[in-house]
Enzyme design. Sequence first.
Site, PDB file in Angstrom:
ATOM      1  N   ARG A 147     -55.359  -8.082  15.947  1.00  0.00           N
ATOM      2  CA  ARG A 147     -55.640  -8.553  17.318  1.00  0.00           C
ATOM      3  C   ARG A 147     -54.627  -8.054  18.334  1.00  0.00           C
ATOM      4  O   ARG A 147     -54.965  -7.797  19.481  1.00  0.00           O
ATOM      5  CB  ARG A 147     -55.683 -10.087  17.338  1.00  0.00           C
ATOM      6  CG  ARG A 147     -56.865 -10.670  16.590  1.00  0.00           C
ATOM      7  CD  ARG A 147     -56.665 -12.140  16.363  1.00  0.00           C
ATOM      8  NE  ARG A 147     -55.386 -12.392  15.676  1.00  0.00           N
ATOM      9  CZ  ARG A 147     -54.911 -13.575  15.350  1.00  0.00           C
ATOM     10  NH1 ARG A 147     -55.618 -14.643  15.636  1.00  0.00           N
ATOM     11  NH2 ARG A 147     -53.758 -13.709  14.731  1.00  0.00           N
TER      12      ARG A 147
ATOM     13  N   LYS B  18     -54.245  -9.543  -3.161  1.00  0.00           N
ATOM     14  CA  LYS B  18     -54.099 -10.843  -3.819  1.00  0.00           C
ATOM     15  C   LYS B  18     -53.633 -11.872  -2.796  1.00  0.00           C
ATOM     16  O   LYS B  18     -53.038 -11.482  -1.789  1.00  0.00           O
ATOM     17  CB  LYS B  18     -53.122 -10.734  -4.974  1.00  0.00           C
ATOM     18  CG  LYS B  18     -51.667 -10.528  -4.527  1.00  0.00           C
ATOM     19  CD  LYS B  18     -50.692 -11.032  -5.535  1.00  0.00           C
ATOM     20  CE  LYS B  18     -49.425 -11.399  -4.856  1.00  0.00           C
ATOM     21  NZ  LYS B  18     -48.542 -12.304  -5.335  1.00  0.00           N
TER      22      LYS B  18
ATOM     23  N   HIS C  37     -50.433  -5.425  -7.444  1.00  0.00           N
ATOM     24  CA  HIS C  37     -49.571  -4.234  -7.399  1.00  0.00           C
ATOM     25  C   HIS C  37     -48.768  -4.037  -8.685  1.00  0.00           C
ATOM     26  O   HIS C  37     -48.304  -2.939  -8.962  1.00  0.00           O
ATOM     27  CB  HIS C  37     -48.654  -4.269  -6.173  1.00  0.00           C
ATOM     28  CG  HIS C  37     -47.647  -5.366  -6.207  1.00  0.00           C
ATOM     29  ND1 HIS C  37     -47.898  -6.608  -5.707  1.00  0.00           N
ATOM     30  CD2 HIS C  37     -46.395  -5.405  -6.698  1.00  0.00           C
ATOM     31  CE1 HIS C  37     -46.841  -7.370  -5.878  1.00  0.00           C
ATOM     32  NE2 HIS C  37     -45.907  -6.675  -6.480  1.00  0.00           N
TER      33      HIS C  37
ATOM     34  N   LYS D 127     -47.339  -0.185 -11.317  1.00  0.00           N
ATOM     35  CA  LYS D 127     -45.964   0.156 -11.698  1.00  0.00           C
ATOM     36  C   LYS D 127     -45.977   1.089 -12.905  1.00  0.00           C
ATOM     37  O   LYS D 127     -46.724   0.866 -13.858  1.00  0.00           O
ATOM     38  CB  LYS D 127     -45.180  -1.121 -12.042  1.00  0.00           C
ATOM     39  CG  LYS D 127     -44.899  -1.985 -10.827  1.00  0.00           C
ATOM     40  CD  LYS D 127     -44.068  -3.192 -11.212  1.00  0.00           C
ATOM     41  CE  LYS D 127     -43.899  -4.126 -10.037  1.00  0.00           C
ATOM     42  NZ  LYS D 127     -43.156  -3.545  -8.917  1.00  0.00           N
TER      43      LYS D 127
ATOM     44  N   ASP E 111     -48.883 -18.587  -7.970  1.00  0.00           N
ATOM     45  CA  ASP E 111     -48.253 -17.406  -7.370  1.00  0.00           C
ATOM     46  C   ASP E 111     -48.052 -16.293  -8.407  1.00  0.00           C
ATOM     47  O   ASP E 111     -48.215 -15.118  -8.093  1.00  0.00           O
ATOM     48  CB  ASP E 111     -46.903 -17.834  -6.766  1.00  0.00           C
ATOM     49  CG  ASP E 111     -46.322 -16.791  -5.829  1.00  0.00           C
ATOM     50  OD1 ASP E 111     -47.116 -16.056  -5.221  1.00  0.00           O
ATOM     51  OD2 ASP E 111     -45.090 -16.720  -5.699  1.00  0.00           O
TER      52      ASP E 111
ATOM     53  N   HIS F 170     -49.982 -11.713 -12.041  1.00  0.00           N
ATOM     54  CA  HIS F 170     -49.030 -10.806 -12.674  1.00  0.00           C
ATOM     55  C   HIS F 170     -48.847 -11.087 -14.180  1.00  0.00           C
ATOM     56  O   HIS F 170     -48.925 -10.181 -15.005  1.00  0.00           O
ATOM     57  CB  HIS F 170     -47.660 -10.911 -12.011  1.00  0.00           C
ATOM     58  CG  HIS F 170     -47.695 -10.711 -10.533  1.00  0.00           C
ATOM     59  ND1 HIS F 170     -48.528  -9.803  -9.923  1.00  0.00           N
ATOM     60  CD2 HIS F 170     -46.990 -11.288  -9.538  1.00  0.00           C
ATOM     61  CE1 HIS F 170     -48.322  -9.851  -8.611  1.00  0.00           C
ATOM     62  NE2 HIS F 170     -47.405 -10.738  -8.354  1.00  0.00           N
TER      63      HIS F 170
HETATM   64  N1  NAP Z   1     -46.281  -8.679   2.452  1.00  0.00           N
HETATM   65  C1  NAP Z   1     -46.266  -8.367   1.180  1.00  0.00           C
HETATM   66  O1  NAP Z   1     -45.304  -7.819   0.634  1.00  0.00           O
HETATM   67  C2  NAP Z   1     -47.461  -8.677   0.303  1.00  0.00           C
HETATM   68  C3  NAP Z   1     -47.394  -8.379  -1.074  1.00  0.00           C
HETATM   69  C4  NAP Z   1     -48.505  -8.606  -1.871  1.00  0.00           C
HETATM   70  C5  NAP Z   1     -49.654  -9.148  -1.307  1.00  0.00           C
HETATM   71  N2  NAP Z   1     -49.699  -9.452   0.021  1.00  0.00           N
HETATM   72  C6  NAP Z   1     -50.943  -9.989   0.586  1.00  0.00           C
HETATM   73  O2  NAP Z   1     -51.373  -9.127   1.624  1.00  0.00           O
HETATM   74  C7  NAP Z   1     -51.977  -9.873   2.670  1.00  0.00           C
HETATM   75  C8  NAP Z   1     -51.263  -9.559   3.984  1.00  0.00           C
HETATM   76  O3  NAP Z   1     -49.915  -9.951   3.882  1.00  0.00           O
HETATM   77  P1  NAP Z   1     -48.873  -9.740   5.070  1.00  0.00           P
HETATM   78  O4  NAP Z   1     -47.571 -10.169   4.541  1.00  0.00           O
HETATM   79  O5  NAP Z   1     -49.003  -8.379   5.639  1.00  0.00           O
HETATM   80  O6  NAP Z   1     -49.402 -10.808   6.149  1.00  0.00           O
HETATM   81  P2  NAP Z   1     -48.971 -10.950   7.663  1.00  0.00           P
HETATM   82  O7  NAP Z   1     -47.684 -10.252   7.936  1.00  0.00           O
HETATM   83  O8  NAP Z   1     -49.098 -12.394   7.998  1.00  0.00           O
HETATM   84  O9  NAP Z   1     -50.111 -10.142   8.430  1.00  0.00           O
HETATM   85  C9  NAP Z   1     -51.371 -10.667   8.687  1.00  0.00           C
HETATM   86  C10 NAP Z   1     -52.134  -9.684   9.558  1.00  0.00           C
HETATM   87  O10 NAP Z   1     -53.436 -10.215   9.831  1.00  0.00           O
HETATM   88  C11 NAP Z   1     -53.708  -9.995  11.207  1.00  0.00           C
HETATM   89  N3  NAP Z   1     -54.696 -10.985  11.664  1.00  0.00           N
HETATM   90  C12 NAP Z   1     -54.590 -12.335  11.627  1.00  0.00           C
HETATM   91  N4  NAP Z   1     -55.701 -12.897  12.129  1.00  0.00           N
HETATM   92  C13 NAP Z   1     -56.526 -11.885  12.495  1.00  0.00           C
HETATM   93  C14 NAP Z   1     -57.813 -11.826  13.068  1.00  0.00           C
HETATM   94  N5  NAP Z   1     -58.507 -12.929  13.363  1.00  0.00           N
HETATM   95  N6  NAP Z   1     -58.356 -10.620  13.306  1.00  0.00           N
HETATM   96  C15 NAP Z   1     -57.678  -9.488  13.013  1.00  0.00           C
HETATM   97  N7  NAP Z   1     -56.458  -9.482  12.455  1.00  0.00           N
HETATM   98  C16 NAP Z   1     -55.881 -10.668  12.190  1.00  0.00           C
HETATM   99  C17 NAP Z   1     -52.356 -10.142  11.885  1.00  0.00           C
HETATM  100  O11 NAP Z   1     -52.285  -9.461  13.107  1.00  0.00           O
HETATM  101  P3  NAP Z   1     -52.588 -10.076  14.554  1.00  0.00           P
HETATM  102  O12 NAP Z   1     -51.851 -11.372  14.652  1.00  0.00           O
HETATM  103  O13 NAP Z   1     -52.062  -8.990  15.444  1.00  0.00           O
HETATM  104  O14 NAP Z   1     -54.043 -10.219  14.633  1.00  0.00           O
HETATM  105  C18 NAP Z   1     -51.481  -9.400  10.879  1.00  0.00           C
HETATM  106  O15 NAP Z   1     -51.572  -8.013  11.133  1.00  0.00           O
HETATM  107  C19 NAP Z   1     -51.861 -11.362   2.266  1.00  0.00           C
HETATM  108  O16 NAP Z   1     -53.056 -11.746   1.665  1.00  0.00           O
HETATM  109  C20 NAP Z   1     -50.753 -11.367   1.225  1.00  0.00           C
HETATM  110  O17 NAP Z   1     -50.958 -12.386   0.266  1.00  0.00           O
HETATM  111  C21 NAP Z   1     -48.621  -9.221   0.835  1.00  0.00           C
END
Ligand code: NAP
Length: 491
Positions: free
Chosen positions: A49, A153, A183, A187, A240, A245
Site C-alpha cells: 500500500r 509460512k 526456507h 538450506k 512456530d 521446520h
Molecule cells: N521476515 C522474515 O524473515 C520472514 C521469514 C520467514 C517467513 N516470513 C513470513 O513472510 C511474511 C511476510 O513477513 P514480513 O516480515 O515481510 O512482514 P512485514 O514486514 O510485516 O510486511 C508485511 C507487508 O504486507 C504489506 N501489506 C499489509 N497489508 C496490505 C494490504 N492490505 N495490501 C497490500 N499490502 C499490504 C505491508 O506493506 P504496506 O503497509 O505498505 O501495505 C508490508 O509490505 C509473513 O507471513 C511471515 O510469517 C517472514
Amino acid sequence: MKPDRDMAQTMVIFGASGDLASRKLIPALYQLECKKRLDCPLRVVGVSRTPMADEQWRNKLGETTKKFAGTAFDHASWEAFAPSIHYFSGDVDKLEMFGNLDAYLQSLEGGNESGRLYYLSTSPTLYPVIIRHLGRSGMADSSRGVRRVIIEKPFGSNLESARQLNQEVHASFDEDQVFRIDHYLGKETVNNVLVLRFGNTIFEPIWNRNYIGNIQITAHEEVLVGHRAAFYEKAGVFRDMFQNHLLQLLTFATMEPPDHFDADAVRDEKVKVLRAIRAMTPDEVVANTLRGQYRSYRDEPGVDPLSRTATYAAVRLMIDNWRWKDVPIYLRSGKGMSCRTTQIVVQFRRPPHMMFDHGKTPSMFEANRLLIQIQPAEGIQIYFQTKVPDTDMQMRQSEFKFNFRDSYQGDLPDAYQRLLLDALSGDASLFARNDEVETAWQIIDPIRRVWDDFLTTDPDCYEISSWGPSSANDWIRQWGHEWFDLCPVLR
Ligand SMILES: NC(=O)c1ccc[n+]([C@@H]2O[C@H](COP(=O)([O-])OP(=O)(O)OC[C@H]3O[C@@H](n4cnc5c(N)ncnc54)[C@H](OP(=O)(O)O)[C@@H]3O)[C@@H](O)[C@H]2O)c1
C-alpha cells in the site's frame, strides 16, 4: 505452452515494503542474477500500500541489498539489475486493484507471453484474499502463460485453517501451480541429508531400528521473543517451529528412499512417514511432551503476566513402520538457549557385547553418533571409539569431521536463492504439498489441544542461556537416553 526457459518471467511480490522482501527475496534474486543462474529475463514487481515510485523502491532496496548480500554486493551489478525492479502501490483487499495490476503487468510484458510467479509475503491473514482476488481477476489462469504462487509460512494455524486455506488455493490454482515455502528446505545442509542417505551406500544399510537407538532433532535459538509477543503468545514455540521446520527435518531423516528425485516422488515418501507417526491419547501426550518457559518471558512487553505459552518444547514421537518401530524421535526447540543451533543427532546402539570392559560399565562407553549440523555450523561429525595409544586397551571417543566451508570456497547460498530458482523453473521437490501440510497439522493439533485445554500447570521454568528446563534431562532419562547438548563447533 513454451518451455519455461524460453519465456520471460515476472515475479510479483505482495508485501513489497516488508521485511522479508528487502532482507531475503531481493538479495536472493540479485545474487542469482549476478551468478547468471536465471535461465530467462526476470522482472520483479513489488506490491504494497505504501505509495512509492519505482526509483524510491530501487534506492531503498539498493541499501538493504548491500547490507544483506554482504560481500556479494557490487555497485555496478546492482545498477544493471535495478531497472528490472518495479513498484505498484495497491491494497490487496480491493478486487479492482488486481485488474489494474494485471493491466500494469501486461504493459510491462509488452503483450508477450510471460510466466508469472506470485509471492505472498504479507501477513498470513491476507493470503486467502490475495489468492481469491488472483483467481477472480483471471491472473491465475495459466492459458496466458505459466502462473505459479509461492505461499510463505505459516500455512494455517491448525488443521482446520490449513484445510480452509488449501480449499481457497485450489479454487484458483491447481496444486502443481502452488509452492508452499519452508526456507529450511532450501538450506544446503538439509538437502545434504538426502545426499548423505541416498547418495552413499555406507549409511543406508544401518539407517534403521537395528542400529539406531534414537534420533534427536534440535532447533534452538538464543534470541528471546522481543517485539514478536503478539504473534508468539498465540503461536508459542510449538506452532512456530514444530509443525514446519522440525517435522520437515524429521521427514528428511526418516523417509524411505524415493525411486527418483522428483517433486511427487519425494513428497509421497515424506507424507508416508508423517502418516506413520503414532497418534497419542491425551495421557500419552502428557507423558511424551515437555513444555518450558524462560524465566523473564512474562515480563516481555505484550505478554500476559500469567501466560502459559511455551518458549521451549520437547516431544517424543514414534514412527510405526518396519524401519523405525520402537525408535524414539525426539524433537526440541527453545528460545533463550545457550546457543543457536539446528542439528540432527543420530544415536547408534552400543555394541551388543563389549570385550574391552576393563571394569567399566557399558554406559561409560559412548556409542557411535552421527551429528548433522544444519545451522549456523554446516557440516557432519561422526563419533567413534579409538584406542588410547600406549595403554593396554583403553578407548576414547574420536571423530571424523566434514565442514562444508572447507570444501566449498564461496559463501554458501542463502536458502531463498535455491527455493526461488526452483519455483521459477517449476520444481516443487523442496516445497510442501497440500497433504503434507495437513498431515503435519494432524500430528501437532492433538498435542496442542491437550496443552491448551487440559494442562493446568505452568510450563517448567528455565534460565536464559541454558539448554532448557532441568526437568528435560530427567524426562529423557526415563527412556534410558541422554540429550546430546553441543553448541556448534564447525565454523
Ligand atoms: N521476515 C522474515 O524473515 C520472514 C521469514 C520467514 C517467513 N516470513 C513470513 O513472510 C511474511 C511476510 O513477513 P514480513 O516480515 O515481510 O512482514 P512485514 O514486514 O510485516 O510486511 C508485511 C507487508 O504486507 C504489506 N501489506 C499489509 N497489508 C496490505 C494490504 N492490505 N495490501 C497490500 N499490502 C499490504 C505491508 O506493506 P504496506 O503497509 O505498505 O501495505 C508490508 O509490505 C509473513 O507471513 C511471515 O510469517 C517472514
